[in-house]
Motif scaffolding. Structure first.
Motif, short mmCIF file in Angstrom:
data_model
loop_
_atom_site.label_atom_id
_atom_site.label_comp_id
_atom_site.label_asym_id
_atom_site.label_seq_id
_atom_site.Cartn_x
_atom_site.Cartn_y
_atom_site.Cartn_z
N LEU A 13 -79.76 54.43 -41.88
CA LEU A 13 -79.84 53.83 -40.39
C LEU A 13 -78.56 53.45 -39.96
CD1 LEU A 13 -82.67 51.42 -41.78
CD2 LEU A 13 -83.02 53.15 -40.39
N ALA A 14 -77.64 53.42 -40.62
CA ALA A 14 -76.37 52.92 -39.72
C ALA A 14 -75.68 54.31 -39.11
CB ALA A 14 -75.16 52.76 -40.83
N ARG A 15 -76.66 55.62 -39.29
CA ARG A 15 -75.92 56.63 -38.49
C ARG A 15 -76.84 56.73 -37.10
NH1 ARG A 15 -75.71 58.79 -43.89
NH2 ARG A 15 -77.88 59.68 -43.57
N VAL A 16 -77.65 55.69 -36.84
CA VAL A 16 -78.54 55.77 -35.76
C VAL A 16 -77.77 54.76 -34.83
CG1 VAL A 16 -80.77 54.89 -34.61
CG2 VAL A 16 -80.77 56.08 -36.86
N VAL A 17 -77.17 55.50 -33.78
CA VAL A 17 -76.37 54.78 -32.77
C VAL A 17 -77.16 54.59 -31.43
CG1 VAL A 17 -73.99 54.73 -31.49
CG2 VAL A 17 -74.18 55.48 -33.69
N VAL A 18 -77.13 53.33 -31.05
CA VAL A 18 -77.59 53.04 -29.52
C VAL A 18 -76.55 53.67 -28.69
CG1 VAL A 18 -78.29 51.48 -27.95
CG2 VAL A 18 -78.96 51.04 -30.51
N PRO A 19 -76.97 54.67 -27.77
CA PRO A 19 -75.95 55.35 -26.94
C PRO A 19 -75.24 54.24 -25.89
CG PRO A 19 -77.91 56.72 -27.12
CD PRO A 19 -78.04 55.47 -27.95
N LYS A 20 -76.00 53.40 -25.19
CA LYS A 20 -75.50 52.58 -24.28
C LYS A 20 -74.61 51.42 -24.89
CE LYS A 20 -79.51 53.21 -21.14
NZ LYS A 20 -80.42 52.40 -20.23
N LEU A 21 -74.53 51.31 -26.16
CA LEU A 21 -73.70 50.31 -26.68
C LEU A 21 -72.78 50.77 -27.49
CD1 LEU A 21 -76.48 47.63 -27.45
CD2 LEU A 21 -75.00 47.67 -25.50
N GLY A 22 -72.98 52.15 -28.18
CA GLY A 22 -71.98 52.84 -28.89
C GLY A 22 -71.95 52.20 -30.13
N LYS A 23 -72.86 51.31 -30.64
CA LYS A 23 -72.88 50.86 -31.99
C LYS A 23 -74.05 51.34 -32.73
CE LYS A 23 -70.35 46.73 -30.64
NZ LYS A 23 -70.23 45.37 -30.80
N PRO A 24 -74.26 51.31 -34.15
CA PRO A 24 -75.22 51.54 -35.02
C PRO A 24 -76.25 50.38 -34.93
CG PRO A 24 -73.27 51.15 -36.38
CD PRO A 24 -72.79 51.30 -34.86
N ILE A 25 -77.52 50.87 -34.93
CA ILE A 25 -78.61 49.76 -35.14
C ILE A 25 -78.36 48.54 -36.20
CG2 ILE A 25 -80.06 50.97 -33.97
CD1 ILE A 25 -81.52 51.60 -36.55
N THR A 26 -77.81 49.12 -37.17
CA THR A 26 -77.54 48.19 -38.48
C THR A 26 -76.59 47.09 -38.09
OG1 THR A 26 -75.95 49.80 -39.09
CG2 THR A 26 -77.98 49.72 -40.23
N ASP A 27 -75.67 47.19 -37.09
CA ASP A 27 -74.47 46.37 -36.73
C ASP A 27 -75.20 45.51 -35.42
OD1 ASP A 27 -72.86 47.38 -38.38
OD2 ASP A 27 -71.40 48.10 -36.69
N LEU A 58 -85.81 55.26 -29.65
CA LEU A 58 -85.21 54.61 -30.74
C LEU A 58 -85.95 54.70 -32.24
CD1 LEU A 58 -82.36 53.30 -31.65
CD2 LEU A 58 -83.80 51.09 -31.05
N LYS A 59 -87.19 54.39 -32.16
CA LYS A 59 -88.26 54.74 -33.17
C LYS A 59 -88.06 56.11 -33.62
CE LYS A 59 -91.31 51.12 -32.17
NZ LYS A 59 -92.89 50.91 -31.66
N GLN A 60 -87.99 57.31 -32.78
CA GLN A 60 -87.88 58.57 -33.15
C GLN A 60 -86.54 58.82 -33.99
OE1 GLN A 60 -90.51 61.00 -33.01
NE2 GLN A 60 -89.06 61.90 -34.67
N TRP A 61 -85.46 58.46 -33.50
CA TRP A 61 -84.18 58.39 -34.27
C TRP A 61 -84.35 57.80 -35.60
CZ3 TRP A 61 -81.11 56.57 -29.32
CH2 TRP A 61 -81.14 57.38 -28.45
N VAL A 62 -84.87 56.67 -35.75
CA VAL A 62 -84.85 56.15 -36.98
C VAL A 62 -85.77 56.96 -38.03
CG1 VAL A 62 -85.88 53.72 -38.44
CG2 VAL A 62 -84.52 53.65 -36.21
N ASP A 63 -86.88 57.44 -37.57
CA ASP A 63 -87.71 58.19 -37.99
C ASP A 63 -86.88 59.36 -38.77
OD1 ASP A 63 -90.60 58.74 -39.37
OD2 ASP A 63 -90.40 60.40 -37.93
N ASP A 64 -86.32 60.17 -37.81
CA ASP A 64 -85.54 61.22 -38.10
C ASP A 64 -84.54 60.82 -39.38
OD1 ASP A 64 -87.06 62.48 -36.27
OD2 ASP A 64 -85.36 62.72 -34.77
#
Length: 72
Positions: A13-27, A58-64
């Protein structure tokens, strides 16, 4: 095949980054209540900031990310 550990799921999950924020969802305090049960991974996502990608994207990225783990 062995189910992934909670640590492996969190790492994926830490590898899923929100592009507009440039941070992983875990952060970003987006991931909540992660559970791993015999290869089934369940988690909740909290959408609190409007700058996130679309919820479905975002859900798709997490699922992937989670489905790449062996045993899922």
């Amino acid at each position: 095949m062995t189910a992934p550990s909670l640590e492996q799921v969190t790492s994926a999950l830490a590898r899923v980054v929100v592009p507009k924020l440039g941070k992983p969802i875990t952060d970003l305090d987006v991931v909540d209540d992660v559970q791993v049960d015999d290869g089934a991974v369940r988690l909740s996502l909290r959408f609190t900031i409007a700058a996130y990608a679309s919820k479905s994207q975002l859900k798709q990225w997490v699922d992937d990310a989670v489905r790449q783990l062996p045993g899922v």
